[in-house]
Design an enzyme around this catalytic site. Structure first.
Site, short mmCIF file in Angstrom:
data_model
loop_
_atom_site.label_atom_id
_atom_site.label_comp_id
_atom_site.label_asym_id
_atom_site.label_seq_id
_atom_site.Cartn_x
_atom_site.Cartn_y
_atom_site.Cartn_z
N HIS A 121 -4.35 -3.88 9.42
CA HIS A 121 -3.47 -4.18 8.23
C HIS A 121 -2.63 -5.40 8.58
CE1 HIS A 121 -0.54 -3.49 5.00
NE2 HIS A 121 -1.45 -2.77 4.28
N CYS A 365 -4.94 -5.62 2.22
CA CYS A 365 -4.12 -6.27 3.27
C CYS A 365 -4.89 -6.36 4.44
CB CYS A 365 -3.07 -5.37 3.56
SG CYS A 365 -2.03 -5.50 1.82
C1 LIG Z 1 -3.17 0.88 8.55
C2 LIG Z 1 -2.01 0.50 7.57
N1 LIG Z 1 -0.84 0.06 8.14
C3 LIG Z 1 0.26 -0.37 7.56
C4 LIG Z 1 0.51 -0.31 6.21
C5 LIG Z 1 1.42 -0.69 5.58
O1 LIG Z 1 2.31 0.36 5.04
P1 LIG Z 1 3.47 -0.02 4.08
O2 LIG Z 1 2.99 -0.62 3.00
O3 LIG Z 1 3.98 1.38 3.55
O4 LIG Z 1 4.43 -0.65 4.83
C6 LIG Z 1 -0.71 0.28 5.65
C7 LIG Z 1 -0.59 0.47 4.07
O5 LIG Z 1 -1.62 0.52 3.18
C8 LIG Z 1 -1.74 0.60 6.08
O6 LIG Z 1 -3.03 1.30 5.42
#
Ligand SMILES: Cc1ncc(COP(=O)(O)O)c(C=O)c1O
Length: 411
Positions: A121, A365
């Site tokens: 992500h 993302c």
């Molecule tokens: C694997 C992963 N990492 C990080 C995030 C980021 O999370 P947040 O938007 O709550 O910071 C997400 C969000 O979808 C995710 O799926």
């Protein structure tokens, strides 16, 4: 597990869109909040709101107690050694930024390597890009097999490179749904002393986490993906590492003493929690952890397995659907990404939305992963324990309708 009973805890699931009861399949983005969470936050705001760690009045003391005890609940939930290792942030992104800034940018030097995976992500990728730019370290990637979503075996050898000082990866991919053997990968990186950062955003809602057993150095997750209110996330870090790190934000509540020219920082975890804290978030997180724990991860996983297995079976029967990554239900942690032949994912989501079905589309993302896979965008259906097989059937039915609306056959 009585799903009908559980669903009564989620009034939002009663919402109607164009006469259709809403079907919420966007749980990997954010989950819905049950009544006990809503109630706990409301109660706190109605009867106990104060500024923690400041003031001697009844509300300030109550807020401090609520806030401090919540750390023990989180500590137990993820199996940390001490509540000092639990730092509240806004979300996974902030937790990972904290590590990249306060550990990465101060410990890396020219020629060191940061190893991540192509599936990350952006919140576990962009901060490392900047850490590399600032320090002269090199950012390297482990690639995945395009068919299965698993890491390419040969690429895993990159972990063994002693130049790798930081290895950061997601335990569960938010696009492929695959769960990686985090414990084995962590052990491999530790063999030469690399620090391991585990992104638990997509694993924590679905499985029992024990950070001591995993032995990760850092672990990040978001409350809103496990039924808590939004705006609260967690960074776990091993006490010995956190103790010697510089704080990310400076200001009130993170200090021991302040003189005109010098400040002594507070002990953990306050050192990393500058300013007035989000106590109602901590209340919501605790209520969510208690709620999820009362259902139990065995039941949660069982229901998700039923849903994923059924959805994959049905999707595979549709010749115009292309599933991204593995088609094996054992390798999908509650989510399935797919494309619909000849239909742009945004059109799919828009048409399904008219039927009350909520899915996510885009690159989720994870733009480098999509580019690597040669796909611009995908659709993603992500389930949680309150979803039903009937909802999956309705979703499959309406997917056929999507093709028809766009002028193609549904067979
Ligand atoms: C694997 C992963 N990492 C990080 C995030 C980021 O999370 P947040 O938007 O709550 O910071 C997400 C969000 O979808 C995710 O799926």
């Amino acid at each position: 597990m009585n799903i009908e009973l559980i669903r009564r805890d989620f009034p939002i699931l009663e919402t109607k869109v164009n006469e259709h009861q809403v079907v919420y399949f966007d749980n990997a983005a954010t989950t819905q909040r049950p009544l006990p969470v809503i109630q706990a936050v409301t109660d706190y705001l109605m009867h106990g709101n104060g500024n923690p760690h400041r003031g001697a009045h009844v509300f300030a003391v109550h807020a401090s107690e609520v806030y401090d005890t919540s750390k023990n609940v989180v500590k137990n939930f993820i199996g940390a050694r001490s509540a000092k290792e639990i730092i509240y942030t806004r979300n996974t992104s902030e937790s990972l930024n904290l590590v990249a800034r306060s550990y990465g940018e101060t410990h890396l030097k020219k020629g060191d390597k940061i190893l991540i995976t192509i599936g990350e992500h952006h919140s576990n990728l962009v901060p490392w890009q900047r850490a590399a730019e600032k320090t002269g370290a090199v950012l390297e990637y482990i690639y995945v097999d395009k068919e299965t979503g698993h890491f390419i075996e040969e690429d895993l050898k990159k972990i063994d490179d002693p130049q790798v000082k930081i290895f950061a990866f997601a335990q569960v991919s938010n696009v492929l749904g695959v769960k990686f053997d985090a414990k084995a990968l962590i052990e491999r990186a530790h063999a030469h002393g690399a620090v391991v950062v585990l992104d638990g955003a997509q694993s924590t809602p679905h499985m029992k986490i024990n950070v001591q057993d995993l032995d990760c150095d850092f672990f990040a997750f978001s409350g809103h993906k496990l039924c808590s209110v939004g705006g609260i996330g967690v960074l776990y870090g091993k006490e010995e590492i956190l103790s010697e790190m510089e704080p990310f934000l400076l200001g009130g509540d993170m200090i021991d003493t302040v003189e005109e020219q010098k400040t002594v920082y507070a002990d953990l975890p306050a050192k990393f929690e500058a300013g007035t804290q989000y106590v109602e978030g901590a209340v919501g997180l605790v209520a969510a952890i208690q709620y999820i724990s009362s259902i139990g991860f065995d039941s949660i996983r069982q229901q998700e397995k039923i849903l994923v297995t059924h959805a994959l079976e049905k999707l595979k029967e549709l010749p115009f659907i292309h599933i991204v990554g593995s088609k094996n239900p054992d390798e999908k942690e509650g989510l399935i990404s797919f494309t619909v032949e000849d239909v742009h994912p945004h059109d799919v989501a828009q048409i399904l939305s008219e039927d009350g079905i909520c899915i996510r589309t885009g690159h989720h993302c994870a733009e480098p992963l999509h580019r690597y896979l040669g796909i611009n965008a995908t659709c993603r259906a992500s389930f949680y324990f309150y979803n039903t097989v009937d909802e999956v059937d309705y979703f499959i039915e309406r997917l056929k309708h999507v093709r028809q609306v766009m002028g193609y056959t549904a067979s």
